[in-house]
Design a protein around this motif. Structure first.
Motif, mmCIF file in Angstrom:
data_model
loop_
_atom_site.group_PDB
_atom_site.id
_atom_site.type_symbol
_atom_site.label_atom_id
_atom_site.label_comp_id
_atom_site.label_asym_id
_atom_site.label_seq_id
_atom_site.Cartn_x
_atom_site.Cartn_y
_atom_site.Cartn_z
ATOM 1 N N UNK A 81 0.833 -1.205 0.000
ATOM 2 C CA UNK A 81 0.000 0.000 0.000
ATOM 3 C C UNK A 81 0.866 1.254 0.000
ATOM 4 N N UNK A 82 1.923 1.276 0.804
ATOM 5 C CA UNK A 82 2.773 2.455 0.868
ATOM 6 C C UNK A 82 3.445 2.757 -0.454
ATOM 7 N N UNK A 83 3.962 1.731 -1.134
ATOM 8 C CA UNK A 83 4.632 1.933 -2.411
ATOM 9 C C UNK A 83 3.635 2.397 -3.480
ATOM 10 N N UNK B 286 8.025 12.589 -7.832
ATOM 11 C CA UNK B 286 7.541 12.686 -9.216
ATOM 12 C C UNK B 286 8.598 12.158 -10.189
ATOM 13 N N UNK B 287 8.085 11.577 -11.277
ATOM 14 C CA UNK B 287 8.924 11.022 -12.347
ATOM 15 C C UNK B 287 9.786 9.848 -11.867
ATOM 16 N N UNK C 28 2.227 16.855 1.129
ATOM 17 C CA UNK C 28 1.023 16.901 1.967
ATOM 18 C C UNK C 28 0.407 15.527 2.103
ATOM 19 N N UNK C 29 -0.149 15.219 3.306
ATOM 20 C CA UNK C 29 -0.798 13.930 3.554
ATOM 21 C C UNK C 29 -1.875 14.128 4.613
ATOM 22 N N UNK D 298 2.722 6.063 -3.049
ATOM 23 C CA UNK D 298 3.776 6.964 -3.521
ATOM 24 C C UNK D 298 3.782 7.020 -5.044
ATOM 25 N N UNK D 299 3.636 5.878 -5.693
ATOM 26 C CA UNK D 299 3.653 5.851 -7.163
ATOM 27 C C UNK D 299 2.433 6.540 -7.760
ATOM 28 N N UNK D 300 1.284 6.485 -7.050
ATOM 29 C CA UNK D 300 0.063 7.088 -7.572
ATOM 30 C C UNK D 300 -0.030 8.579 -7.275
ATOM 31 N N UNK D 301 0.875 9.089 -6.466
ATOM 32 C CA UNK D 301 0.832 10.509 -6.126
ATOM 33 C C UNK D 301 1.706 11.294 -7.091
#
Length: 585
Positions: free
Chosen positions: A79-81, A92-93, A175-176, A84-87
Protein backbone atom coordinates in the motif's frame (compact mmCIF):
# COMPACT_ATOMS: atom_id res chain seq x y z
CA UNK A 1 45.99 -6.73 2.19
CA UNK A 2 46.30 -10.49 1.62
CA UNK A 3 43.84 -11.16 4.43
CA UNK A 4 41.31 -8.72 2.96
CA UNK A 5 41.59 -10.32 -0.48
CA UNK A 6 41.13 -13.79 0.97
CA UNK A 7 38.18 -12.59 3.04
CA UNK A 8 36.43 -11.09 -0.02
CA UNK A 9 37.14 -14.19 -2.11
CA UNK A 10 35.70 -16.41 0.60
CA UNK A 11 32.61 -14.25 0.89
CA UNK A 12 32.16 -14.31 -2.87
CA UNK A 13 32.38 -18.10 -3.03
CA UNK A 14 30.08 -18.66 -0.05
CA UNK A 15 27.41 -16.23 -1.25
CA UNK A 16 27.48 -17.60 -4.77
CA UNK A 17 27.15 -21.16 -3.41
CA UNK A 18 24.24 -20.19 -1.16
CA UNK A 19 22.35 -18.54 -4.00
CA UNK A 20 22.93 -21.46 -6.34
CA UNK A 21 21.84 -24.09 -3.82
CA UNK A 22 18.26 -22.86 -3.57
CA UNK A 23 16.51 -21.24 -6.51
CA UNK A 24 12.91 -20.02 -6.35
CA UNK A 25 10.82 -17.96 -8.62
CA UNK A 26 9.39 -14.72 -7.22
CA UNK A 27 5.63 -14.75 -7.30
CA UNK A 28 3.90 -11.93 -9.21
CA UNK A 29 2.06 -11.10 -6.05
CA UNK A 30 5.32 -10.31 -4.27
CA UNK A 31 7.31 -8.18 -6.68
CA UNK A 32 6.76 -4.98 -8.61
CA UNK A 33 9.25 -3.58 -11.16
CA UNK A 34 10.36 0.02 -10.86
CA UNK A 35 13.16 2.51 -11.26
CA UNK A 36 14.24 1.81 -7.68
CA UNK A 37 13.50 -1.41 -5.83
CA UNK A 38 12.70 -1.79 -2.13
CA UNK A 39 13.00 -5.16 -0.41
CA UNK A 40 10.85 -6.31 2.49
CA UNK A 41 11.70 -9.34 4.66
CA UNK A 42 8.59 -10.31 6.61
CA UNK A 43 7.08 -13.63 7.83
CA UNK A 44 4.09 -14.68 5.75
CA UNK A 45 4.16 -18.16 7.31
CA UNK A 46 4.85 -19.39 10.81
CA UNK A 47 8.26 -20.66 11.88
CA UNK A 48 8.91 -24.32 11.21
CA UNK A 49 9.40 -26.23 14.49
CA UNK A 50 10.83 -29.35 12.84
CA UNK A 51 14.34 -30.37 13.96
CA UNK A 52 16.80 -30.65 11.06
CA UNK A 53 20.09 -32.55 11.10
CA UNK A 54 21.71 -30.88 8.10
CA UNK A 55 21.77 -27.34 6.68
CA UNK A 56 18.82 -26.79 4.37
CA UNK A 57 16.39 -24.01 3.43
CA UNK A 58 12.97 -24.47 5.02
CA UNK A 59 10.00 -24.40 2.65
CA UNK A 60 7.69 -21.65 3.86
CA UNK A 61 4.52 -22.60 1.95
CA UNK A 62 3.36 -25.32 4.33
CA UNK A 63 -0.26 -26.25 5.13
CA UNK A 64 -1.62 -24.59 8.25
CA UNK A 65 1.34 -22.20 8.69
CA UNK A 66 -0.22 -18.96 7.41
CA UNK A 67 0.81 -15.90 9.49
CA UNK A 68 -1.89 -13.23 9.49
CA UNK A 69 0.37 -10.65 11.12
CA UNK A 70 3.01 -11.01 8.43
CA UNK A 71 0.34 -10.78 5.75
CA UNK A 72 -0.88 -7.44 7.14
CA UNK A 73 2.70 -6.12 7.09
CA UNK A 74 3.09 -7.27 3.47
CA UNK A 75 -0.04 -5.40 2.49
CA UNK A 76 1.16 -2.30 4.32
CA UNK A 77 4.38 -2.26 2.27
CA UNK A 78 2.43 -2.73 -0.96
CA UNK A 79 0.00 0.00 0.00
CA UNK A 80 2.77 2.46 0.87
CA UNK A 81 4.63 1.93 -2.41
CA UNK A 82 1.48 2.16 -4.50
CA UNK A 83 0.42 5.37 -2.72
CA UNK A 84 3.78 6.96 -3.52
CA UNK A 85 3.65 5.85 -7.16
CA UNK A 86 0.06 7.09 -7.57
CA UNK A 87 0.83 10.51 -6.13
CA UNK A 88 1.98 13.38 -8.34
CA UNK A 89 3.57 15.13 -5.37
CA UNK A 90 5.56 12.23 -3.92
CA UNK A 91 8.74 11.34 -5.86
CA UNK A 92 7.54 12.69 -9.22
CA UNK A 93 8.92 11.02 -12.35
CA UNK A 94 10.18 8.12 -10.18
CA UNK A 95 8.56 4.71 -9.97
CA UNK A 96 9.24 2.59 -6.91
CA UNK A 97 9.25 -1.18 -7.11
CA UNK A 98 9.44 -3.84 -4.47
CA UNK A 99 10.38 -7.46 -3.79
CA UNK A 100 8.60 -9.02 -0.85
CA UNK A 101 10.25 -12.11 0.70
CA UNK A 102 8.69 -14.59 3.08
CA UNK A 103 11.21 -15.19 5.91
CA UNK A 104 9.57 -18.00 7.88
CA UNK A 105 12.84 -19.42 9.21
CA UNK A 106 16.51 -18.64 9.79
CA UNK A 107 17.52 -20.32 6.56
CA UNK A 108 14.83 -18.52 4.53
CA UNK A 109 15.94 -15.23 6.08
CA UNK A 110 19.58 -15.78 5.05
CA UNK A 111 18.51 -16.77 1.54
CA UNK A 112 16.30 -13.68 1.14
CA UNK A 113 19.10 -11.41 2.44
CA UNK A 114 21.48 -12.80 -0.17
CA UNK A 115 18.87 -12.41 -2.92
CA UNK A 116 18.44 -8.68 -2.24
CA UNK A 117 22.23 -8.25 -2.44
CA UNK A 118 22.46 -9.77 -5.93
CA UNK A 119 23.25 -7.43 -8.78
CA UNK A 120 20.44 -6.27 -11.10
CA UNK A 121 19.52 -8.93 -13.64
CA UNK A 122 21.57 -11.66 -11.90
CA UNK A 123 21.15 -14.18 -9.10
CA UNK A 124 24.61 -13.93 -7.54
CA UNK A 125 26.69 -11.49 -5.50
CA UNK A 126 29.79 -10.33 -7.38
CA UNK A 127 32.36 -8.65 -5.13
CA UNK A 128 35.07 -6.58 -6.71
CA UNK A 129 37.38 -4.60 -4.45
CA UNK A 130 35.82 -1.70 -2.53
CA UNK A 131 32.32 -2.57 -1.30
CA UNK A 132 31.32 1.10 -1.32
CA UNK A 133 31.08 0.90 -5.10
CA UNK A 134 28.94 -2.22 -5.09
CA UNK A 135 25.37 -1.64 -6.34
CA UNK A 136 22.82 -4.33 -5.43
CA UNK A 137 19.44 -4.45 -7.12
CA UNK A 138 17.63 -2.92 -4.11
CA UNK A 139 18.27 0.49 -2.57
CA UNK A 140 16.78 -0.23 0.88
CA UNK A 141 15.48 -3.13 2.97
CA UNK A 142 12.51 -3.09 5.35
CA UNK A 143 12.53 -5.79 8.03
CA UNK A 144 12.89 -8.41 9.34
CA UNK A 145 10.45 -7.84 12.20
CA UNK A 146 12.25 -10.01 14.82
CA UNK A 147 15.56 -9.33 16.54
CA UNK A 148 16.87 -12.83 15.79
CA UNK A 149 16.47 -12.36 12.03
CA UNK A 150 17.34 -8.66 12.04
CA UNK A 151 20.76 -9.29 13.62
CA UNK A 152 21.65 -11.73 10.84
CA UNK A 153 20.39 -9.46 8.08
CA UNK A 154 22.17 -6.39 9.45
CA UNK A 155 25.47 -8.29 9.70
CA UNK A 156 25.26 -9.28 6.02
CA UNK A 157 23.98 -5.96 4.66
CA UNK A 158 26.32 -3.76 6.71
CA UNK A 159 29.48 -4.22 4.60
CA UNK A 160 27.44 -3.38 1.46
CA UNK A 161 26.12 -0.10 2.97
CA UNK A 162 22.48 -1.04 2.28
CA UNK A 163 20.16 1.08 4.67
CA UNK A 164 16.41 0.22 7.17
CA UNK A 165 15.81 4.11 5.27
CA UNK A 166 16.50 5.90 1.97
CA UNK A 167 19.08 8.73 1.99
CA UNK A 168 16.59 10.80 0.00
CA UNK A 169 14.15 10.81 2.91
CA UNK A 170 15.72 14.03 4.18
CA UNK A 171 14.50 15.77 0.98
CA UNK A 172 10.88 14.55 1.26
CA UNK A 173 8.23 17.25 1.58
CA UNK A 174 4.61 16.41 0.71
CA UNK A 175 1.02 16.90 1.97
CA UNK A 176 -0.80 13.93 3.55
CA UNK A 177 -4.27 14.02 5.09
CA UNK A 178 -4.32 17.79 5.56
CA UNK A 179 -0.81 17.75 7.01
CA UNK A 180 2.70 18.22 5.65
CA UNK A 181 5.24 15.41 5.86
CA UNK A 182 8.84 16.57 5.98
CA UNK A 183 12.09 15.70 7.78
CA UNK A 184 15.09 17.61 9.02
CA UNK A 185 18.74 17.03 8.10
CA UNK A 186 19.09 14.01 10.37
CA UNK A 187 15.82 12.39 9.33
CA UNK A 188 13.60 13.42 12.25
CA UNK A 189 10.02 14.51 11.41
CA UNK A 190 9.33 18.22 11.80
CA UNK A 191 5.59 18.11 12.30
CA UNK A 192 5.04 15.39 14.88
CA UNK A 193 3.36 12.02 15.08
CA UNK A 194 0.74 9.98 16.87
CA UNK A 195 1.62 7.13 19.19
CA UNK A 196 -0.56 4.09 18.58
CA UNK A 197 -0.93 0.66 20.12
CA UNK A 198 -2.06 -2.41 18.23
CA UNK A 199 -4.80 -4.59 19.69
CA UNK A 200 -4.23 -8.21 18.62
CA UNK A 201 -6.45 -9.82 21.25
CA UNK A 202 -9.30 -10.79 18.89
CA UNK A 203 -9.73 -12.03 15.35
CA UNK A 204 -10.06 -8.44 14.08
CA UNK A 205 -6.96 -6.33 14.55
CA UNK A 206 -7.30 -2.71 15.54
CA UNK A 207 -5.19 0.11 16.85
CA UNK A 208 -5.79 2.90 19.34
CA UNK A 209 -4.15 6.32 19.55
CA UNK A 210 -2.73 6.59 23.06
CA UNK A 211 -0.62 9.73 22.68
CA UNK A 212 1.11 12.20 20.41
CA UNK A 213 4.31 14.14 19.97
CA UNK A 214 4.35 17.74 18.75
CA UNK A 215 7.67 18.91 17.39
CA UNK A 216 6.77 22.62 17.50
CA UNK A 217 6.31 22.62 21.27
CA UNK A 218 8.54 19.58 21.94
CA UNK A 219 5.69 18.00 23.89
CA UNK A 220 5.07 14.29 24.42
CA UNK A 221 1.62 13.32 25.67
CA UNK A 222 0.65 9.72 26.56
CA UNK A 223 -2.66 8.56 28.06
CA UNK A 224 -1.54 5.61 30.21
CA UNK A 225 -5.13 4.49 30.87
CA UNK A 226 -5.50 3.49 27.23
CA UNK A 227 -2.51 1.16 27.24
CA UNK A 228 -3.50 -2.50 27.46
CA UNK A 229 -0.59 -4.44 28.94
CA UNK A 230 -0.68 -8.22 28.35
CA UNK A 231 -0.34 -8.98 32.06
CA UNK A 232 -2.59 -9.77 34.99
CA UNK A 233 -4.44 -6.70 36.30
CA UNK A 234 -2.94 -4.72 33.41
CA UNK A 235 0.37 -4.37 35.25
CA UNK A 236 3.28 -2.72 33.44
CA UNK A 237 5.87 -5.38 32.50
CA UNK A 238 9.42 -4.69 33.70
CA UNK A 239 11.65 -3.47 30.92
CA UNK A 240 14.60 -5.65 31.86
CA UNK A 241 16.10 -8.77 30.32
CA UNK A 242 16.90 -10.36 33.72
CA UNK A 243 15.68 -9.67 37.23
CA UNK A 244 18.11 -8.62 39.94
CA UNK A 245 20.03 -11.47 41.54
CA UNK A 246 19.63 -12.45 45.16
CA UNK A 247 22.35 -11.63 47.64
CA UNK A 248 25.37 -13.87 47.15
CA UNK A 249 24.55 -14.63 43.50
CA UNK A 250 26.85 -13.43 40.74
CA UNK A 251 25.73 -12.30 37.30
CA UNK A 252 26.89 -14.52 34.44
CA UNK A 253 26.44 -12.62 31.17
CA UNK A 254 24.40 -14.44 28.53
CA UNK A 255 25.00 -13.16 25.03
CA UNK A 256 26.37 -9.72 24.22
CA UNK A 257 24.38 -7.46 26.55
CA UNK A 258 25.18 -6.82 30.20
CA UNK A 259 21.48 -6.59 31.05
CA UNK A 260 20.93 -10.26 30.15
CA UNK A 261 22.47 -12.62 32.70
CA UNK A 262 21.99 -15.73 34.78
CA UNK A 263 22.13 -15.65 38.56
CA UNK A 264 24.65 -18.21 39.86
CA UNK A 265 25.27 -18.64 43.61
CA UNK A 266 28.81 -18.02 44.82
CA UNK A 267 30.68 -21.16 45.80
CA UNK A 268 31.46 -21.93 49.41
CA UNK A 269 34.53 -19.99 50.49
CA UNK A 270 33.67 -17.02 48.25
CA UNK A 271 31.36 -14.02 48.54
CA UNK A 272 29.82 -11.40 46.28
CA UNK A 273 31.04 -7.83 46.64
CA UNK A 274 28.23 -5.60 45.35
CA UNK A 275 30.79 -3.30 43.74
CA UNK A 276 31.64 -6.17 41.37
CA UNK A 277 28.40 -8.14 40.72
CA UNK A 278 29.86 -10.26 37.92
CA UNK A 279 32.44 -12.27 39.90
CA UNK A 280 32.65 -13.77 43.38
CA UNK A 281 35.65 -12.89 45.54
CA UNK A 282 37.53 -15.46 47.69
CA UNK A 283 37.38 -15.16 51.46
CA UNK A 284 40.54 -14.64 53.51
CA UNK A 285 42.42 -17.59 54.95
CA UNK A 286 40.98 -16.96 58.41
CA UNK A 287 37.43 -16.60 57.02
CA UNK A 288 34.74 -18.85 55.54
CA UNK A 289 31.37 -18.53 53.84
CA UNK A 290 28.56 -20.89 52.83
CA UNK A 291 27.31 -21.17 49.26
CA UNK A 292 25.50 -18.07 48.02
CA UNK A 293 26.94 -15.69 50.61
CA UNK A 294 27.37 -11.93 50.37
CA UNK A 295 29.91 -11.75 53.19
CA UNK A 296 32.61 -13.82 54.90
CA UNK A 297 32.62 -14.94 58.52
CA UNK A 298 35.60 -15.45 60.83
CA UNK A 299 36.58 -19.10 61.32
CA UNK A 300 36.13 -20.64 64.75
CA UNK A 301 39.39 -21.80 66.35
CA UNK A 302 39.02 -25.47 67.29
CA UNK A 303 41.30 -26.67 70.12
CA UNK A 304 40.74 -28.82 73.20
CA UNK A 305 41.05 -26.22 75.95
CA UNK A 306 41.83 -26.96 79.59
CA UNK A 307 38.47 -25.68 80.89
CA UNK A 308 36.13 -27.84 78.78
CA UNK A 309 34.05 -30.49 80.61
CA UNK A 310 35.61 -33.37 78.68
CA UNK A 311 39.06 -31.99 79.46
CA UNK A 312 38.18 -31.87 83.14
CA UNK A 313 37.06 -35.53 83.07
CA UNK A 314 40.18 -36.71 81.24
CA UNK A 315 42.51 -34.69 83.46
CA UNK A 316 40.79 -36.08 86.55
CA UNK A 317 41.27 -39.67 85.33
CA UNK A 318 44.92 -38.93 84.47
CA UNK A 319 45.57 -37.53 87.95
CA UNK A 320 43.88 -40.53 89.55
CA UNK A 321 46.08 -42.87 87.50
CA UNK A 322 49.19 -40.99 88.59
CA UNK A 323 48.05 -41.15 92.23
CA UNK A 324 47.44 -44.90 91.89
CA UNK A 325 50.91 -45.36 90.43
CA UNK A 326 52.43 -43.34 93.25
CA UNK A 327 50.41 -45.22 95.88
CA UNK A 328 51.38 -48.56 94.38
CA UNK A 329 55.04 -47.57 94.42
CA UNK A 330 54.69 -46.66 98.12
CA UNK A 331 52.89 -49.92 98.86
CA UNK A 332 55.59 -51.93 97.11
CA UNK A 333 58.30 -50.03 98.95
CA UNK A 334 56.60 -50.72 102.29
CA UNK A 335 56.29 -54.45 101.48
CA UNK A 336 59.47 -54.69 99.45
CA UNK A 337 60.73 -57.92 101.13
CA UNK A 338 57.46 -59.79 100.84
CA UNK A 339 57.06 -62.67 98.34
CA UNK A 340 54.44 -60.82 96.25
CA UNK A 341 56.71 -57.84 95.60
CA UNK A 342 59.65 -60.09 94.87
CA UNK A 343 57.56 -62.17 92.45
CA UNK A 344 56.51 -58.93 90.75
CA UNK A 345 60.14 -58.28 89.88
CA UNK A 346 61.37 -56.48 92.97
CA UNK A 347 63.20 -53.37 91.82
CA UNK A 348 62.00 -54.02 88.26
CA UNK A 349 58.47 -53.26 89.45
CA UNK A 350 59.43 -49.69 90.36
CA UNK A 351 60.86 -49.21 86.86
CA UNK A 352 57.58 -50.43 85.41
CA UNK A 353 55.58 -48.03 87.60
CA UNK A 354 57.88 -45.17 86.66
CA UNK A 355 57.53 -45.89 82.93
CA UNK A 356 53.72 -45.84 83.26
CA UNK A 357 53.96 -42.52 85.10
CA UNK A 358 56.06 -41.05 82.26
CA UNK A 359 53.43 -42.19 79.76
CA UNK A 360 50.66 -40.63 81.87
CA UNK A 361 52.46 -37.29 82.10
CA UNK A 362 52.84 -37.18 78.31
CA UNK A 363 49.04 -37.03 78.00
CA UNK A 364 49.08 -33.51 79.43
CA UNK A 365 50.57 -32.21 76.17
CA UNK A 366 47.26 -32.82 74.38
CA UNK A 367 45.38 -30.04 76.16
CA UNK A 368 45.35 -26.36 75.22
CA UNK A 369 46.76 -24.61 72.16
CA UNK A 370 49.64 -26.64 70.68
CA UNK A 371 53.17 -25.37 71.22
CA UNK A 372 56.50 -26.82 70.05
CA UNK A 373 57.01 -28.31 73.52
CA UNK A 374 53.52 -29.81 73.82
CA UNK A 375 53.80 -31.32 70.34
CA UNK A 376 57.00 -33.11 71.34
CA UNK A 377 55.39 -34.39 74.57
CA UNK A 378 52.19 -35.73 73.01
CA UNK A 379 53.37 -39.13 71.72
CA UNK A 380 57.11 -39.74 72.03
CA UNK A 381 57.29 -39.98 75.88
CA UNK A 382 54.21 -42.22 75.87
CA UNK A 383 55.73 -44.65 73.40
CA UNK A 384 59.06 -44.62 75.26
CA UNK A 385 57.49 -45.18 78.67
CA UNK A 386 55.18 -47.93 77.50
CA UNK A 387 58.09 -49.60 75.66
CA UNK A 388 60.01 -49.83 78.93
CA UNK A 389 56.92 -51.24 80.68
CA UNK A 390 56.41 -53.88 77.97
CA UNK A 391 60.11 -54.76 78.04
CA UNK A 392 59.96 -55.32 81.80
CA UNK A 393 56.76 -57.34 81.45
CA UNK A 394 58.32 -59.48 78.71
CA UNK A 395 61.57 -60.19 80.55
CA UNK A 396 59.82 -60.88 83.86
CA UNK A 397 57.58 -63.53 82.18
CA UNK A 398 60.62 -64.90 80.33
CA UNK A 399 62.60 -65.26 83.57
CA UNK A 400 59.80 -67.21 85.26
CA UNK A 401 59.66 -69.58 82.29
CA UNK A 402 63.44 -70.09 82.51
CA UNK A 403 63.38 -70.67 86.27
CA UNK A 404 60.55 -73.20 86.27
CA UNK A 405 61.11 -74.95 82.95
CA UNK A 406 64.74 -74.65 81.86
CA UNK A 407 66.86 -74.13 85.00
CA UNK A 408 67.12 -77.90 85.61
CA UNK A 409 67.06 -78.92 81.96
CA UNK A 410 69.64 -76.41 80.67
CA UNK A 411 71.62 -75.27 83.73
CA UNK A 412 74.48 -73.56 81.82
CA UNK A 413 72.05 -71.27 80.02
CA UNK A 414 70.28 -70.29 83.23
CA UNK A 415 73.54 -69.58 85.08
CA UNK A 416 74.92 -67.55 82.15
CA UNK A 417 71.69 -65.54 82.00
CA UNK A 418 71.68 -64.85 85.74
CA UNK A 419 75.41 -64.05 86.03
CA UNK A 420 75.36 -61.57 83.11
CA UNK A 421 72.24 -59.78 84.35
CA UNK A 422 70.30 -60.79 81.25
CA UNK A 423 67.06 -59.22 82.48
CA UNK A 424 68.54 -55.77 83.00
CA UNK A 425 70.48 -55.97 79.75
CA UNK A 426 67.32 -56.82 77.76
CA UNK A 427 65.35 -53.95 79.29
CA UNK A 428 68.20 -51.52 78.63
CA UNK A 429 68.63 -52.58 75.00
CA UNK A 430 64.89 -52.67 74.30
CA UNK A 431 64.33 -49.25 75.85
CA UNK A 432 67.37 -47.85 73.99
CA UNK A 433 65.94 -49.01 70.66
CA UNK A 434 62.66 -47.19 71.30
CA UNK A 435 64.62 -44.16 72.54
CA UNK A 436 66.63 -44.04 69.31
CA UNK A 437 63.43 -44.32 67.25
CA UNK A 438 61.85 -41.46 69.19
CA UNK A 439 64.98 -39.28 68.89
CA UNK A 440 65.09 -39.92 65.14
CA UNK A 441 61.38 -39.12 64.95
CA UNK A 442 61.81 -35.83 66.78
CA UNK A 443 64.88 -34.90 64.74
CA UNK A 444 63.72 -35.83 61.24
CA UNK A 445 59.94 -35.53 61.46
CA UNK A 446 59.78 -32.91 64.20
CA UNK A 447 56.18 -32.38 65.39
CA UNK A 448 55.30 -28.69 65.16
CA UNK A 449 52.03 -26.81 65.73
CA UNK A 450 50.04 -25.98 62.59
CA UNK A 451 46.76 -24.29 61.68
CA UNK A 452 44.71 -26.65 59.49
CA UNK A 453 42.25 -24.85 57.18
CA UNK A 454 41.40 -27.66 54.76
CA UNK A 455 39.20 -30.18 56.56
CA UNK A 456 36.29 -28.09 57.85
CA UNK A 457 35.41 -24.78 56.14
CA UNK A 458 34.11 -22.98 59.22
CA UNK A 459 36.92 -24.11 61.53
CA UNK A 460 40.66 -23.65 61.84
CA UNK A 461 42.12 -26.66 63.64
CA UNK A 462 45.11 -26.17 65.90
CA UNK A 463 47.07 -29.42 65.96
CA UNK A 464 50.51 -30.98 65.63
CA UNK A 465 52.00 -32.52 62.51
CA UNK A 466 53.04 -35.90 63.88
CA UNK A 467 49.90 -37.83 62.89
CA UNK A 468 50.78 -40.67 60.51
CA UNK A 469 54.37 -39.44 60.06
CA UNK A 470 57.05 -42.04 59.39
CA UNK A 471 58.53 -41.55 62.86
CA UNK A 472 55.16 -42.08 64.50
CA UNK A 473 54.58 -45.29 62.54
CA UNK A 474 58.07 -46.63 63.41
CA UNK A 475 57.48 -46.04 67.11
CA UNK A 476 54.03 -47.60 66.91
CA UNK A 477 55.37 -50.65 65.03
CA UNK A 478 58.00 -51.26 67.73
CA UNK A 479 55.21 -50.88 70.30
CA UNK A 480 53.28 -53.68 68.56
CA UNK A 481 56.39 -55.91 68.42
CA UNK A 482 56.97 -55.55 72.17
CA UNK A 483 53.29 -56.26 72.88
CA UNK A 484 53.52 -59.47 70.85
CA UNK A 485 56.70 -60.50 72.76
CA UNK A 486 55.01 -59.83 76.12
CA UNK A 487 51.99 -61.89 75.12
CA UNK A 488 54.14 -64.79 73.86
CA UNK A 489 56.25 -64.98 77.03
CA UNK A 490 53.24 -64.75 79.33
CA UNK A 491 51.46 -67.47 77.32
CA UNK A 492 54.48 -69.79 77.72
CA UNK A 493 54.00 -69.50 81.49
CA UNK A 494 50.32 -70.48 81.51
CA UNK A 495 51.15 -73.72 83.42
CA UNK A 496 53.30 -72.08 86.12
CA UNK A 497 52.24 -71.99 89.79
CA UNK A 498 49.19 -69.85 90.47
CA UNK A 499 51.18 -67.21 92.30
CA UNK A 500 53.39 -66.74 89.22
CA UNK A 501 50.81 -67.35 86.48
CA UNK A 502 49.70 -64.02 85.01
CA UNK A 503 48.65 -65.15 81.54
CA UNK A 504 44.98 -64.16 81.89
CA UNK A 505 45.65 -60.71 83.31
CA UNK A 506 48.41 -59.87 80.86
CA UNK A 507 46.38 -61.12 77.88
CA UNK A 508 43.42 -59.00 78.95
CA UNK A 509 45.55 -55.87 79.38
CA UNK A 510 47.27 -56.35 76.01
CA UNK A 511 43.88 -56.88 74.32
CA UNK A 512 42.58 -53.61 75.77
CA UNK A 513 45.75 -51.89 74.58
CA UNK A 514 45.16 -53.23 71.06
CA UNK A 515 41.49 -52.18 71.03
CA UNK A 516 42.35 -48.66 72.20
CA UNK A 517 44.73 -48.12 69.26
CA UNK A 518 42.18 -49.53 66.81
CA UNK A 519 39.72 -46.92 68.10
CA UNK A 520 42.33 -44.18 67.72
CA UNK A 521 43.25 -44.96 64.11
CA UNK A 522 39.57 -45.37 63.18
CA UNK A 523 38.75 -41.93 64.56
CA UNK A 524 41.74 -40.36 62.81
CA UNK A 525 40.52 -41.71 59.47
CA UNK A 526 36.92 -40.50 59.80
CA UNK A 527 37.03 -37.41 62.02
CA UNK A 528 39.06 -34.23 62.20
CA UNK A 529 38.30 -31.77 64.95
CA UNK A 530 39.28 -30.58 68.36
CA UNK A 531 37.94 -33.73 70.03
CA UNK A 532 40.55 -35.82 68.24
CA UNK A 533 42.90 -34.74 71.02
CA UNK A 534 40.39 -36.14 73.52
CA UNK A 535 40.42 -39.44 71.62
CA UNK A 536 44.23 -39.44 71.75
CA UNK A 537 44.18 -38.93 75.54
CA UNK A 538 41.52 -41.61 76.00
CA UNK A 539 43.58 -44.07 73.95
CA UNK A 540 46.62 -43.42 76.11
CA UNK A 541 44.61 -43.77 79.32
CA UNK A 542 43.18 -47.12 78.22
CA UNK A 543 46.66 -48.43 77.32
CA UNK A 544 48.25 -47.28 80.56
CA UNK A 545 45.33 -48.30 82.78
CA UNK A 546 45.10 -51.74 81.18
CA UNK A 547 48.82 -52.32 81.77
CA UNK A 548 48.60 -51.15 85.38
CA UNK A 549 45.41 -53.09 86.10
CA UNK A 550 46.52 -56.32 84.48
CA UNK A 551 49.86 -56.50 86.25
CA UNK A 552 49.77 -54.50 89.50
CA UNK A 553 46.17 -54.57 90.75
CA UNK A 554 46.13 -58.34 91.50
CA UNK A 555 49.33 -57.95 93.54
CA UNK A 556 47.97 -54.92 95.41
CA UNK A 557 44.84 -56.94 96.20
CA UNK A 558 46.91 -59.76 97.72
CA UNK A 559 49.04 -57.34 99.76
CA UNK A 560 46.08 -55.38 101.13
CA UNK A 561 43.23 -57.91 101.29
CA UNK A 562 44.85 -61.37 101.43
CA UNK A 563 48.00 -61.05 103.55
CA UNK A 564 47.72 -64.79 104.27
CA UNK A 565 48.72 -65.41 100.67
CA UNK A 566 51.70 -63.04 100.91
CA UNK A 567 53.85 -65.47 102.91
CA UNK A 568 56.92 -67.57 102.11
CA UNK A 569 55.11 -70.71 103.23
CA UNK A 570 52.25 -70.17 100.77
CA UNK A 571 54.61 -69.53 97.84
CA UNK A 572 56.72 -72.63 98.75
CA UNK A 573 53.61 -74.76 98.93
CA UNK A 574 52.53 -73.52 95.53
CA UNK A 575 55.93 -74.32 94.04
CA UNK A 576 55.94 -77.80 95.62
CA UNK A 577 52.48 -78.49 94.20
CA UNK A 578 53.68 -77.43 90.70
CA UNK A 579 56.77 -79.68 91.05
CA UNK A 580 54.60 -82.60 92.13
CA UNK A 581 52.27 -82.15 89.14
CA UNK A 582 55.20 -81.91 86.74
CA UNK A 583 56.78 -85.04 88.19
CA UNK A 584 53.57 -87.05 87.91
CA UNK A 585 53.13 -85.99 84.29
Amino acid sequence: MLWGTAHLLGMHLSLAWALSCYETESSADFNLPGDYLLASLLPLHGKCQRVTHRPQVTLCDRPGSFNGHGYHLFQAIRFGVEEINNSTALLPNVTLGYELYDVCSDSANVYATLRVLSRPGTHHVAIRGNLRHYLPKVVAVVGPDTTQHAVTTAAVLGPFLVPLLLEEIRKVNFPLHEDTVMFDDIGDPLSGYDIITWDWSGPQWDFTVIGSFMWSSVHLDIDKTKIQWPREDNQVPPSVCSSDCLDGHQRVIVGFHHCCFLCVPCEAGTFLNMSEPHSCQPCGQEEWSPEGSSTCFPRTVAVLTWDEPISFVLLTVTMLLLLLLLATAGLFAWHFHTPVVKSAGGGLGFLMLGSLAVGSCSLLGSFGEPTPTSCVLQHAPHFLGFAVFLSCLTIRSFQLVIIFKFSTKVPPFYHTWAQNHGAGLFVAVSGAVQLLICLMWLAVWTPVPIRDYGHMPQLVLLECTEAHSAGFMLAFTYHIVLSACAFTCSYLGKELPENYNETKCVTCSLLLNFVSWVIFFTMVSVYRGKYLSAVRVLTGLISLSSGFSGYFLPKCYVILCRPDLNTTQHFQASIQDYTRRCGSS
